[in-house]
Design a protein around this motif. Structure first.
Motif, PDB file in Angstrom:
ATOM      1  N   LEU A   1       0.825  -1.210   0.000  1.00 32.65           N
ATOM      2  CA  LEU A   1       0.000   0.000   0.000  1.00 32.65           C
ATOM      3  C   LEU A   1       0.862   1.264   0.000  1.00 32.65           C
ATOM      4  O   LEU A   1       0.518   2.253  -0.649  1.00 32.65           O
ATOM      5  CB  LEU A   1      -0.950   0.009   1.197  1.00 32.65           C
ATOM      6  CG  LEU A   1      -2.119  -0.952   1.152  1.00 32.65           C
ATOM      7  CD1 LEU A   1      -2.938  -0.862   2.445  1.00 32.65           C
ATOM      8  CD2 LEU A   1      -3.007  -0.691  -0.049  1.00 32.65           C
ATOM      9  N   GLY A   2       1.969   1.241   0.721  1.00 34.66           N
ATOM     10  CA  GLY A   2       2.881   2.379   0.726  1.00 34.66           C
ATOM     11  C   GLY A   2       3.510   2.592  -0.637  1.00 34.66           C
ATOM     12  O   GLY A   2       3.559   3.714  -1.150  1.00 34.66           O
TER      13      GLY A   2
ATOM     14  N   GLN B   1      -4.797   5.981   2.297  1.00 36.65           N
ATOM     15  CA  GLN B   1      -4.059   4.767   1.965  1.00 36.65           C
ATOM     16  C   GLN B   1      -2.713   4.760   2.685  1.00 36.65           C
ATOM     17  O   GLN B   1      -2.310   3.741   3.255  1.00 36.65           O
ATOM     18  CB  GLN B   1      -3.858   4.685   0.450  1.00 36.65           C
ATOM     19  CG  GLN B   1      -3.073   3.458   0.023  1.00 36.65           C
ATOM     20  CD  GLN B   1      -2.938   3.368  -1.476  1.00 36.65           C
ATOM     21  OE1 GLN B   1      -3.785   3.847  -2.225  1.00 36.65           O
ATOM     22  NE2 GLN B   1      -1.859   2.750  -1.930  1.00 36.65           N
ATOM     23  N   PHE B   2      -2.034   5.899   2.675  1.00 33.53           N
ATOM     24  CA  PHE B   2      -0.739   5.993   3.349  1.00 33.53           C
ATOM     25  C   PHE B   2      -0.852   5.806   4.851  1.00 33.53           C
ATOM     26  O   PHE B   2      -0.061   5.069   5.452  1.00 33.53           O
ATOM     27  CB  PHE B   2      -0.083   7.347   3.073  1.00 33.53           C
ATOM     28  CG  PHE B   2       1.049   7.268   2.109  1.00 33.53           C
ATOM     29  CD1 PHE B   2       2.177   6.529   2.386  1.00 33.53           C
ATOM     30  CD2 PHE B   2       0.973   7.927   0.903  1.00 33.53           C
ATOM     31  CE1 PHE B   2       3.219   6.444   1.495  1.00 33.53           C
ATOM     32  CE2 PHE B   2       2.015   7.855  -0.002  1.00 33.53           C
ATOM     33  CZ  PHE B   2       3.140   7.116   0.294  1.00 33.53           C
ATOM     34  N   TYR B   3      -1.790   6.491   5.469  1.00 30.12           N
ATOM     35  CA  TYR B   3      -1.952   6.342   6.915  1.00 30.12           C
ATOM     36  C   TYR B   3      -2.101   4.873   7.294  1.00 30.12           C
ATOM     37  O   TYR B   3      -1.514   4.409   8.271  1.00 30.12           O
ATOM     38  CB  TYR B   3      -3.199   7.079   7.422  1.00 30.12           C
ATOM     39  CG  TYR B   3      -3.205   8.573   7.287  1.00 30.12           C
ATOM     40  CD1 TYR B   3      -2.035   9.321   7.235  1.00 30.12           C
ATOM     41  CD2 TYR B   3      -4.411   9.255   7.224  1.00 30.12           C
ATOM     42  CE1 TYR B   3      -2.065  10.702   7.120  1.00 30.12           C
ATOM     43  CE2 TYR B   3      -4.457  10.638   7.118  1.00 30.12           C
ATOM     44  CZ  TYR B   3      -3.289  11.358   7.066  1.00 30.12           C
ATOM     45  OH  TYR B   3      -3.336  12.721   6.958  1.00 30.12           O
ATOM     46  N   HIS B   4      -2.902   4.179   6.520  1.00 36.76           N
ATOM     47  CA  HIS B   4      -3.209   2.801   6.883  1.00 36.76           C
ATOM     48  C   HIS B   4      -2.160   1.804   6.406  1.00 36.76           C
ATOM     49  O   HIS B   4      -2.101   0.689   6.901  1.00 36.76           O
ATOM     50  CB  HIS B   4      -4.639   2.460   6.467  1.00 36.76           C
ATOM     51  CG  HIS B   4      -5.602   3.235   7.309  1.00 36.76           C
ATOM     52  ND1 HIS B   4      -5.996   4.509   6.974  1.00 36.76           N
ATOM     53  CD2 HIS B   4      -6.154   2.955   8.520  1.00 36.76           C
ATOM     54  CE1 HIS B   4      -6.787   4.976   7.935  1.00 36.76           C
ATOM     55  NE2 HIS B   4      -6.884   4.062   8.884  1.00 36.76           N
TER      56      HIS B   4
ATOM     57  N   CYS C   1      -9.403  -5.264   9.159  1.00 34.98           N
ATOM     58  CA  CYS C   1     -10.286  -4.095   9.044  1.00 34.98           C
ATOM     59  C   CYS C   1      -9.566  -2.943   8.352  1.00 34.98           C
ATOM     60  O   CYS C   1     -10.150  -2.259   7.500  1.00 34.98           O
ATOM     61  CB  CYS C   1     -10.796  -3.667  10.416  1.00 34.98           C
ATOM     62  SG  CYS C   1     -12.061  -4.750  11.087  1.00 34.98           S
ATOM     63  N   PHE C   2      -8.301  -2.719   8.709  1.00 33.64           N
ATOM     64  CA  PHE C   2      -7.528  -1.675   8.041  1.00 33.64           C
ATOM     65  C   PHE C   2      -7.415  -1.971   6.542  1.00 33.64           C
ATOM     66  O   PHE C   2      -7.658  -1.103   5.711  1.00 33.64           O
ATOM     67  CB  PHE C   2      -6.109  -1.562   8.624  1.00 33.64           C
ATOM     68  CG  PHE C   2      -6.028  -0.913   9.974  1.00 33.64           C
ATOM     69  CD1 PHE C   2      -6.901   0.097  10.358  1.00 33.64           C
ATOM     70  CD2 PHE C   2      -5.042  -1.297  10.870  1.00 33.64           C
ATOM     71  CE1 PHE C   2      -6.797   0.714  11.595  1.00 33.64           C
ATOM     72  CE2 PHE C   2      -4.923  -0.690  12.109  1.00 33.64           C
ATOM     73  CZ  PHE C   2      -5.805   0.311  12.469  1.00 33.64           C
ATOM     74  N   LEU C   3      -7.051  -3.194   6.217  1.00 30.28           N
ATOM     75  CA  LEU C   3      -6.844  -3.554   4.820  1.00 30.28           C
ATOM     76  C   LEU C   3      -8.141  -3.456   4.020  1.00 30.28           C
ATOM     77  O   LEU C   3      -8.183  -2.844   2.954  1.00 30.28           O
ATOM     78  CB  LEU C   3      -6.243  -4.956   4.716  1.00 30.28           C
ATOM     79  CG  LEU C   3      -5.882  -5.433   3.320  1.00 30.28           C
ATOM     80  CD1 LEU C   3      -4.910  -4.466   2.640  1.00 30.28           C
ATOM     81  CD2 LEU C   3      -5.286  -6.832   3.395  1.00 30.28           C
TER      82      LEU C   3
ATOM     83  N   GLY D   1     -15.898   1.667   3.838  1.00 31.40           N
ATOM     84  CA  GLY D   1     -14.450   1.555   4.016  1.00 31.40           C
ATOM     85  C   GLY D   1     -13.966   2.390   5.188  1.00 31.40           C
ATOM     86  O   GLY D   1     -13.116   1.957   5.966  1.00 31.40           O
ATOM     87  N   GLY D   2     -14.523   3.595   5.317  1.00 29.84           N
ATOM     88  CA  GLY D   2     -14.158   4.441   6.462  1.00 29.84           C
ATOM     89  C   GLY D   2     -14.517   3.787   7.775  1.00 29.84           C
ATOM     90  O   GLY D   2     -13.751   3.839   8.741  1.00 29.84           O
ATOM     91  N   LEU D   3     -15.673   3.151   7.810  1.00 28.73           N
ATOM     92  CA  LEU D   3     -16.087   2.442   9.022  1.00 28.73           C
ATOM     93  C   LEU D   3     -15.129   1.289   9.324  1.00 28.73           C
ATOM     94  O   LEU D   3     -14.771   1.062  10.485  1.00 28.73           O
ATOM     95  CB  LEU D   3     -17.520   1.926   8.868  1.00 28.73           C
ATOM     96  CG  LEU D   3     -18.097   1.182  10.065  1.00 28.73           C
ATOM     97  CD1 LEU D   3     -18.139   2.074  11.299  1.00 28.73           C
ATOM     98  CD2 LEU D   3     -19.494   0.673   9.732  1.00 28.73           C
ATOM     99  N   GLY D   4     -14.698   0.589   8.285  1.00 30.06           N
ATOM    100  CA  GLY D   4     -13.722  -0.488   8.488  1.00 30.06           C
ATOM    101  C   GLY D   4     -12.439   0.019   9.120  1.00 30.06           C
ATOM    102  O   GLY D   4     -11.887  -0.604  10.031  1.00 30.06           O
ATOM    103  N   MET D   5     -11.977   1.168   8.668  1.00 32.10           N
ATOM    104  CA  MET D   5     -10.756   1.743   9.239  1.00 32.10           C
ATOM    105  C   MET D   5     -10.972   2.175  10.689  1.00 32.10           C
ATOM    106  O   MET D   5     -10.106   1.956  11.542  1.00 32.10           O
ATOM    107  CB  MET D   5     -10.267   2.904   8.375  1.00 32.10           C
ATOM    108  CG  MET D   5      -9.775   2.449   7.008  1.00 32.10           C
ATOM    109  SD  MET D   5      -9.064   3.760   5.979  1.00 32.10           S
ATOM    110  CE  MET D   5     -10.540   4.598   5.428  1.00 32.10           C
ATOM    111  N   ILE D   6     -12.134   2.748  10.976  1.00 29.85           N
ATOM    112  CA  ILE D   6     -12.457   3.132  12.353  1.00 29.85           C
ATOM    113  C   ILE D   6     -12.481   1.905  13.254  1.00 29.85           C
ATOM    114  O   ILE D   6     -11.919   1.913  14.363  1.00 29.85           O
ATOM    115  CB  ILE D   6     -13.800   3.886  12.416  1.00 29.85           C
ATOM    116  CG1 ILE D   6     -13.672   5.256  11.748  1.00 29.85           C
ATOM    117  CG2 ILE D   6     -14.295   4.023  13.856  1.00 29.85           C
ATOM    118  CD1 ILE D   6     -14.996   5.955  11.486  1.00 29.85           C
TER     119      ILE D   6
END
Length: 125
Positions: free
Chosen positions: A11-12, A46-49, A79-81, A109-114
């Motif tokens: 991802l990076g 994408q970078f943050y995660h 969840c992040f991925l 997707g935002g909820l998955g990251m949260i």
């Protein structure tokens, strides 16, 4: 553990590439469609995660003897991925195709990251 570090690295790598193309090769198209800010948001999250996934992998290695922590970190990583794939992925598709209905799935997707961040917190409470 290794999977999350590899996923974060991919991802990076893609984030750097997409960010560079967005700033140069795609700039005219993104500006013309009014999607420059949307594209930048996708790359940024994408970078943050990417970093979050690498952190999860390293924490899994560090706390590998604690099955409760490892299980929560595992869920956090997925969840992040998944969150990045849905959030940033839907924004990229929106930017390049103009298919606006995909904007409706972006919050999933935002909820998955949260949830990923909440699980990371939970692992260490």
């Amino acid at each position: 553990m290794k999977f999350f570090i590899q996923s974060g690295a991919v991802l990076g790598l893609l984030g750097v590439g997409l960010g560079a193309f967005g700033a140069h090769a795609f700039r005219t198209m993104l500006d013309a469609s009014g999607r420059s800010a949307t594209f930048e948001t996708a790359v940024k999250y994408q970078f943050y995660h990417a970093f979050a996934l690498i952190l999860v992998g390293l924490l899994m290695h560090t706390f590998g003897s604690n099955p409760t922590i490892v299980k929560l970190l595992n869920w956090s990583g997925y969840c992040f991925l998944g969150g990045v794939l849905i959030f940033s992925g839907s924004l990229y598709v929106l930017c390049f195709t103009g298919v606006t209905w995909l904007g409706a799935i972006t919050p999933i997707g935002g909820l998955g990251m949260i949830v990923g961040w909440a699980l990371l917190l939970w692992a260490f409470l």
